[in-house]
Design a protein around this motif. Sequence first.
Motif, PDB file in Angstrom:
ATOM      1  N   ARG A  39      -3.262  -1.506  -0.916  1.00 14.05           N
ATOM      2  CA  ARG A  39      -2.170  -0.608  -0.509  1.00 14.05           C
ATOM      3  C   ARG A  39      -1.459  -0.019  -1.725  1.00 14.05           C
ATOM      4  O   ARG A  39      -1.260   1.190  -1.819  1.00 14.05           O
ATOM      5  CB  ARG A  39      -1.172  -1.359   0.367  1.00 14.05           C
ATOM      6  CG  ARG A  39       0.008  -0.490   0.753  1.00 14.05           C
ATOM      7  CD  ARG A  39       1.053  -1.259   1.524  1.00 14.05           C
ATOM      8  NE  ARG A  39       2.175  -0.356   1.815  1.00 14.05           N
ATOM      9  CZ  ARG A  39       3.252  -0.709   2.454  1.00 14.05           C
ATOM     10  NH1 ARG A  39       3.370  -1.939   2.911  1.00 14.05           N
ATOM     11  NH2 ARG A  39       4.219   0.148   2.665  1.00 14.05           N
ATOM     12  N   GLU A  40      -1.064  -0.855  -2.654  1.00  9.45           N
ATOM     13  CA  GLU A  40      -0.300  -0.386  -3.814  1.00  9.45           C
ATOM     14  C   GLU A  40      -1.125   0.505  -4.740  1.00  9.45           C
ATOM     15  O   GLU A  40      -0.666   1.581  -5.138  1.00  9.45           O
ATOM     16  CB  GLU A  40       0.259  -1.580  -4.589  1.00  9.45           C
ATOM     17  CG  GLU A  40       1.183  -1.153  -5.715  1.00  9.45           C
ATOM     18  CD  GLU A  40       1.839  -2.335  -6.413  1.00  9.45           C
ATOM     19  OE1 GLU A  40       2.452  -2.105  -7.458  1.00  9.45           O
ATOM     20  OE2 GLU A  40       1.744  -3.483  -5.917  1.00  9.45           O
ATOM     21  N   SER A  41      -2.350   0.104  -5.064  1.00  5.88           N
ATOM     22  CA  SER A  41      -3.141   0.891  -6.014  1.00  5.88           C
ATOM     23  C   SER A  41      -3.524   2.259  -5.450  1.00  5.88           C
ATOM     24  O   SER A  41      -3.451   3.276  -6.168  1.00  5.88           O
ATOM     25  CB  SER A  41      -4.394   0.128  -6.464  1.00  5.88           C
ATOM     26  OG  SER A  41      -5.231  -0.176  -5.362  1.00  5.88           O
ATOM     27  N   LEU A  42      -3.899   2.327  -4.181  1.00  8.08           N
ATOM     28  CA  LEU A  42      -4.219   3.622  -3.579  1.00  8.08           C
ATOM     29  C   LEU A  42      -2.967   4.489  -3.459  1.00  8.08           C
ATOM     30  O   LEU A  42      -3.002   5.695  -3.729  1.00  8.08           O
ATOM     31  CB  LEU A  42      -4.875   3.438  -2.208  1.00  8.08           C
ATOM     32  CG  LEU A  42      -6.282   2.840  -2.212  1.00  8.08           C
ATOM     33  CD1 LEU A  42      -6.760   2.568  -0.789  1.00  8.08           C
ATOM     34  CD2 LEU A  42      -7.260   3.749  -2.930  1.00  8.08           C
ATOM     35  N   GLY A  43      -1.857   3.880  -3.083  1.00  5.98           N
ATOM     36  CA  GLY A  43      -0.598   4.615  -2.991  1.00  5.98           C
ATOM     37  C   GLY A  43      -0.140   5.138  -4.340  1.00  5.98           C
ATOM     38  O   GLY A  43       0.329   6.272  -4.466  1.00  5.98           O
ATOM     39  N   ASP A  44      -0.296   4.309  -5.387  1.00  3.79           N
ATOM     40  CA  ASP A  44       0.078   4.740  -6.740  1.00  3.79           C
ATOM     41  C   ASP A  44      -0.769   5.920  -7.197  1.00  3.79           C
ATOM     42  O   ASP A  44      -0.254   6.864  -7.817  1.00  3.79           O
ATOM     43  CB  ASP A  44      -0.071   3.591  -7.742  1.00  3.79           C
ATOM     44  CG  ASP A  44       1.002   2.531  -7.591  1.00  3.79           C
ATOM     45  OD1 ASP A  44       1.995   2.760  -6.859  1.00  3.79           O
ATOM     46  OD2 ASP A  44       0.844   1.448  -8.205  1.00  3.79           O
ATOM     47  N   PHE A  45      -2.056   5.879  -6.919  1.00  2.00           N
ATOM     48  CA  PHE A  45      -2.959   6.976  -7.291  1.00  2.00           C
ATOM     49  C   PHE A  45      -2.469   8.293  -6.678  1.00  2.00           C
ATOM     50  O   PHE A  45      -2.387   9.322  -7.352  1.00  2.00           O
ATOM     51  CB  PHE A  45      -4.382   6.658  -6.820  1.00  2.00           C
ATOM     52  CG  PHE A  45      -5.383   7.724  -7.157  1.00  2.00           C
ATOM     53  CD1 PHE A  45      -6.083   7.684  -8.353  1.00  2.00           C
ATOM     54  CD2 PHE A  45      -5.642   8.758  -6.274  1.00  2.00           C
ATOM     55  CE1 PHE A  45      -7.010   8.673  -8.670  1.00  2.00           C
ATOM     56  CE2 PHE A  45      -6.569   9.750  -6.575  1.00  2.00           C
ATOM     57  CZ  PHE A  45      -7.252   9.704  -7.780  1.00  2.00           C
ATOM     58  N   LEU A  46      -2.152   8.265  -5.392  1.00  2.00           N
ATOM     59  CA  LEU A  46      -1.677   9.470  -4.706  1.00  2.00           C
ATOM     60  C   LEU A  46      -0.286   9.887  -5.189  1.00  2.00           C
ATOM     61  O   LEU A  46      -0.018  11.078  -5.372  1.00  2.00           O
ATOM     62  CB  LEU A  46      -1.668   9.252  -3.190  1.00  2.00           C
ATOM     63  CG  LEU A  46      -3.047   9.073  -2.546  1.00  2.00           C
ATOM     64  CD1 LEU A  46      -2.904   8.565  -1.120  1.00  2.00           C
ATOM     65  CD2 LEU A  46      -3.837  10.374  -2.587  1.00  2.00           C
ATOM     66  N   SER A  47       0.587   8.926  -5.411  1.00  2.00           N
ATOM     67  CA  SER A  47       1.953   9.219  -5.863  1.00  2.00           C
ATOM     68  C   SER A  47       1.972   9.887  -7.235  1.00  2.00           C
ATOM     69  O   SER A  47       2.721  10.835  -7.455  1.00  2.00           O
ATOM     70  CB  SER A  47       2.787   7.949  -5.928  1.00  2.00           C
ATOM     71  OG  SER A  47       3.065   7.473  -4.640  1.00  2.00           O
ATOM     72  N   LEU A  48       1.158   9.385  -8.150  1.00  2.00           N
ATOM     73  CA  LEU A  48       1.116   9.956  -9.503  1.00  2.00           C
ATOM     74  C   LEU A  48       0.733  11.429  -9.497  1.00  2.00           C
ATOM     75  O   LEU A  48       1.121  12.181 -10.387  1.00  2.00           O
ATOM     76  CB  LEU A  48       0.143   9.172 -10.384  1.00  2.00           C
ATOM     77  CG  LEU A  48       0.615   7.804 -10.831  1.00  2.00           C
ATOM     78  CD1 LEU A  48      -0.522   7.040 -11.520  1.00  2.00           C
ATOM     79  CD2 LEU A  48       1.804   7.927 -11.761  1.00  2.00           C
TER      80      LEU A  48
END
Length: 66
Positions: A39-48
């Motif tokens: 959840r966090e790593s995929l969300g971070d990728f999109l957020s960046l």
Amino acid sequence: MTCSAKGCRASAVWAHLWNNPKLHTTERRKVWLACDEHRESLGDFLSLRGFLRETVPVDEIPDGAG
């Protein structure tokens, strides 16, 4: 439904709703599915990239998203 992380076969419990404003209309929502671990790593990728709009449980994916 399976997590969207490369090589992951875990069941998805989260949905990252996103869009690329250069390609999609404001109301368009694409979906990446995530297990708890990713959840966090995929969300971070999109957020960046400024793409992440919201994260919801899989059973709350809006009609028309995808």
